[in-house]
Design a protein around this motif. Structure first.
Motif, PDB file in Angstrom:
ATOM      1  N   ILE A 251       7.748 100.263  26.329  1.00  6.76           N
ATOM      2  CA  ILE A 251       8.120  98.920  25.618  1.00  6.76           C
ATOM      3  C   ILE A 251       9.504  98.295  26.116  1.00  6.76           C
ATOM      4  CG2 ILE A 251       8.771  99.333  23.383  1.00  6.76           C
ATOM      5  CD1 ILE A 251       6.862 100.891  22.251  1.00  6.76           C
ATOM      6  N   ALA A 252      10.022  98.999  27.554  1.00  7.90           N
ATOM      7  CA  ALA A 252      11.350  98.556  27.296  1.00  7.90           C
ATOM      8  C   ALA A 252      10.862  97.279  28.393  1.00  7.90           C
ATOM      9  CB  ALA A 252      12.135  98.827  28.449  1.00  7.90           C
ATOM     10  N   GLY A 253       9.579  97.277  29.039  1.00  9.96           N
ATOM     11  CA  GLY A 253       9.482  96.065  30.095  1.00  9.96           C
ATOM     12  C   GLY A 253       8.840  95.259  29.162  1.00  9.96           C
ATOM     13  N   SER A 254       7.641  95.233  28.286  1.00 10.12           N
ATOM     14  CA  SER A 254       7.484  94.993  27.180  1.00 10.12           C
ATOM     15  C   SER A 254       8.161  94.168  26.598  1.00 10.12           C
ATOM     16  CB  SER A 254       6.560  95.197  26.106  1.00 10.12           C
ATOM     17  OG  SER A 254       5.487  95.991  27.353  1.00 10.12           O
ATOM     18  N   LEU A 255       9.463  94.640  26.237  1.00  6.53           N
ATOM     19  CA  LEU A 255      10.295  94.118  25.500  1.00  6.53           C
ATOM     20  C   LEU A 255      11.146  92.786  26.487  1.00  6.53           C
ATOM     21  CD1 LEU A 255      11.934  96.892  23.354  1.00  6.53           C
ATOM     22  CD2 LEU A 255      10.552  94.937  22.354  1.00  6.53           C
ATOM     23  N   GLY A 256      11.143  92.659  27.707  1.00  7.65           N
ATOM     24  CA  GLY A 256      12.127  92.102  28.553  1.00  7.65           C
ATOM     25  C   GLY A 256      11.237  90.899  28.341  1.00  7.65           C
ATOM     26  N   GLY A 257       9.937  90.623  27.906  1.00  7.97           N
ATOM     27  CA  GLY A 257       9.186  89.560  27.611  1.00  7.97           C
ATOM     28  C   GLY A 257       9.768  88.421  26.823  1.00  7.97           C
ATOM     29  N   ILE A 258      10.779  89.294  25.640  1.00  3.44           N
ATOM     30  CA  ILE A 258      11.045  87.748  24.920  1.00  3.44           C
ATOM     31  C   ILE A 258      12.163  87.013  25.804  1.00  3.44           C
ATOM     32  CG2 ILE A 258      12.303  87.993  21.923  1.00  3.44           C
ATOM     33  CD1 ILE A 258      10.635  90.586  21.905  1.00  3.44           C
ATOM     34  N   PRO A 259      12.962  87.631  26.114  1.00  2.00           N
ATOM     35  CA  PRO A 259      14.171  87.078  26.565  1.00  2.00           C
ATOM     36  C   PRO A 259      13.838  86.020  27.298  1.00  2.00           C
ATOM     37  CG  PRO A 259      14.416  89.091  26.967  1.00  2.00           C
ATOM     38  CD  PRO A 259      13.473  89.194  25.811  1.00  2.00           C
ATOM     39  N   GLY A 260      12.529  87.341  28.217  1.00  2.00           N
ATOM     40  CA  GLY A 260      12.407  85.483  30.083  1.00  2.00           C
ATOM     41  C   GLY A 260      11.658  84.417  28.853  1.00  2.00           C
ATOM     42  N   ALA A 261      11.153  84.847  28.283  1.00  2.00           N
ATOM     43  CA  ALA A 261       9.839  83.565  26.970  1.00  2.00           C
ATOM     44  C   ALA A 261      10.977  82.857  27.150  1.00  2.00           C
ATOM     45  CB  ALA A 261       8.782  83.641  25.752  1.00  2.00           C
ATOM     46  N   THR A 262      12.249  82.735  26.339  1.00  2.00           N
ATOM     47  CA  THR A 262      13.589  82.288  26.020  1.00  2.00           C
ATOM     48  C   THR A 262      14.102  81.411  27.634  1.00  2.00           C
ATOM     49  OG1 THR A 262      13.675  83.735  24.258  1.00  2.00           O
ATOM     50  CG2 THR A 262      15.617  82.069  24.328  1.00  2.00           C
ATOM     51  N   LEU A 263      14.607  81.788  27.983  1.00  2.16           N
ATOM     52  CA  LEU A 263      14.954  81.715  29.416  1.00  2.16           C
ATOM     53  C   LEU A 263      13.955  80.753  29.825  1.00  2.16           C
ATOM     54  CD1 LEU A 263      16.868  85.399  30.661  1.00  2.16           C
ATOM     55  CD2 LEU A 263      17.810  83.036  29.649  1.00  2.16           C
ATOM     56  N   ALA A 264      13.129  81.143  29.877  1.00  7.70           N
ATOM     57  CA  ALA A 264      11.863  79.906  30.648  1.00  7.70           C
ATOM     58  C   ALA A 264      12.768  78.596  30.651  1.00  7.70           C
ATOM     59  CB  ALA A 264      10.658  79.808  30.266  1.00  7.70           C
ATOM     60  N   LYS A 265      12.595  78.132  29.405  1.00  4.43           N
ATOM     61  CA  LYS A 265      12.750  76.978  29.378  1.00  4.43           C
ATOM     62  C   LYS A 265      13.943  76.424  30.555  1.00  4.43           C
ATOM     63  CE  LYS A 265      12.943  73.204  25.555  1.00  4.43           C
ATOM     64  NZ  LYS A 265      12.240  73.069  24.543  1.00  4.43           N
ATOM     65  N   SER A 266      15.128  76.972  29.933  1.00  7.27           N
ATOM     66  CA  SER A 266      16.655  76.479  30.246  1.00  7.27           C
ATOM     67  C   SER A 266      16.694  76.784  31.411  1.00  7.27           C
ATOM     68  CB  SER A 266      17.500  77.075  29.509  1.00  7.27           C
ATOM     69  OG  SER A 266      17.430  78.898  29.547  1.00  7.27           O
ATOM     70  N   ILE A 267      15.740  77.616  32.190  1.00  8.05           N
ATOM     71  CA  ILE A 267      15.787  78.203  33.719  1.00  8.05           C
ATOM     72  C   ILE A 267      15.172  76.966  34.757  1.00  8.05           C
ATOM     73  CG2 ILE A 267      14.783  79.501  35.710  1.00  8.05           C
ATOM     74  CD1 ILE A 267      17.405  80.539  34.254  1.00  8.05           C
ATOM     75  N   GLY A 268      13.815  76.480  33.867  1.00 10.83           N
ATOM     76  CA  GLY A 268      13.289  75.391  34.594  1.00 10.83           C
ATOM     77  C   GLY A 268      13.628  73.526  34.331  1.00 10.83           C
ATOM     78  N   ARG A 269      14.610  73.431  33.280  1.00 12.79           N
ATOM     79  CA  ARG A 269      15.232  72.199  33.461  1.00 12.79           C
ATOM     80  C   ARG A 269      16.679  72.175  33.917  1.00 12.79           C
ATOM     81  NH1 ARG A 269      14.933  70.362  27.208  1.00 12.79           N
ATOM     82  NH2 ARG A 269      13.014  69.505  27.177  1.00 12.79           N
ATOM     83  N   ARG A 270      17.341  73.071  34.036  1.00  8.64           N
ATOM     84  CA  ARG A 270      18.101  73.503  35.002  1.00  8.64           C
ATOM     85  C   ARG A 270      18.070  73.338  36.613  1.00  8.64           C
ATOM     86  NH1 ARG A 270      23.980  76.636  35.050  1.00  8.64           N
ATOM     87  NH2 ARG A 270      24.800  75.817  36.722  1.00  8.64           N
TER      88      ARG A 270
END
Length: 133
Positions: free
Chosen positions: A22-41
């Motif tokens: 489940i730990a790997g799956s839970l990593g998807g939540i911050p991953g989806a949240t970070l994607a927008k700021s990483i893509g913009r930066r």
């Protein structure tokens, strides 16, 4: 392969495998949240490279797993890899939508998914061969 590794090599019970994975799956939540700021930066192409460079090395923790507290190596590696995979998938989707002509987007997505998905059985076969050797 992760389940086989955790049960046979690490020696944890099948009931413990689920919470560890489940730990790997839970990593998807911050991953989806970070994607927008990483893509913009960094932009889409550099953003994917940055995420892969930052999260990829964490996979090296997973083989260090052992029983008890040693499962934290596997869980933390899986969590960070989950962050990287999901953020790269979100950034890649944005990249495709920006650069691909709308009338070709369906074909591009279908072709890339087909190429991506048909490598899975090959990787499984190779992983099984290497695991047996």
């Amino acid at each position: 392969m992760q389940v086989v590794f955790l049960v046979r090599t690490v020696g944890i019970t099948p009931g413990t495998v689920g919470p560890v994975l489940i730990a790997g799956s839970l990593g998807g939540i911050p991953g989806a949240t970070l994607a927008k700021s990483i893509g913009r930066r960094f932009g889409t192409a550099r953003g994917m490279l940055v995420m892969q460079m930052l999260t990829g090395p964490w996979a090296l923790l997973m083989p260090l797993a052992s029983g008890g507290a040693g499962l934290l190596f596997f869980a933390s590696g899986a969590f960070v890899i989950g962050v990287g995979i999901v953020s790269c998938n979100v950034i890649l989707g944005s990249f495709r939508q920006m650069y691909c002509p709308p009338h070709l987007l369906g074909r591009v997505v279908a072709t890339s998914m087909m190429l991506n998905q048909c490598t899975i059985p090959l990787g499984s076969l190779l992983g099984g061969f290497l695991g047996d050797a």
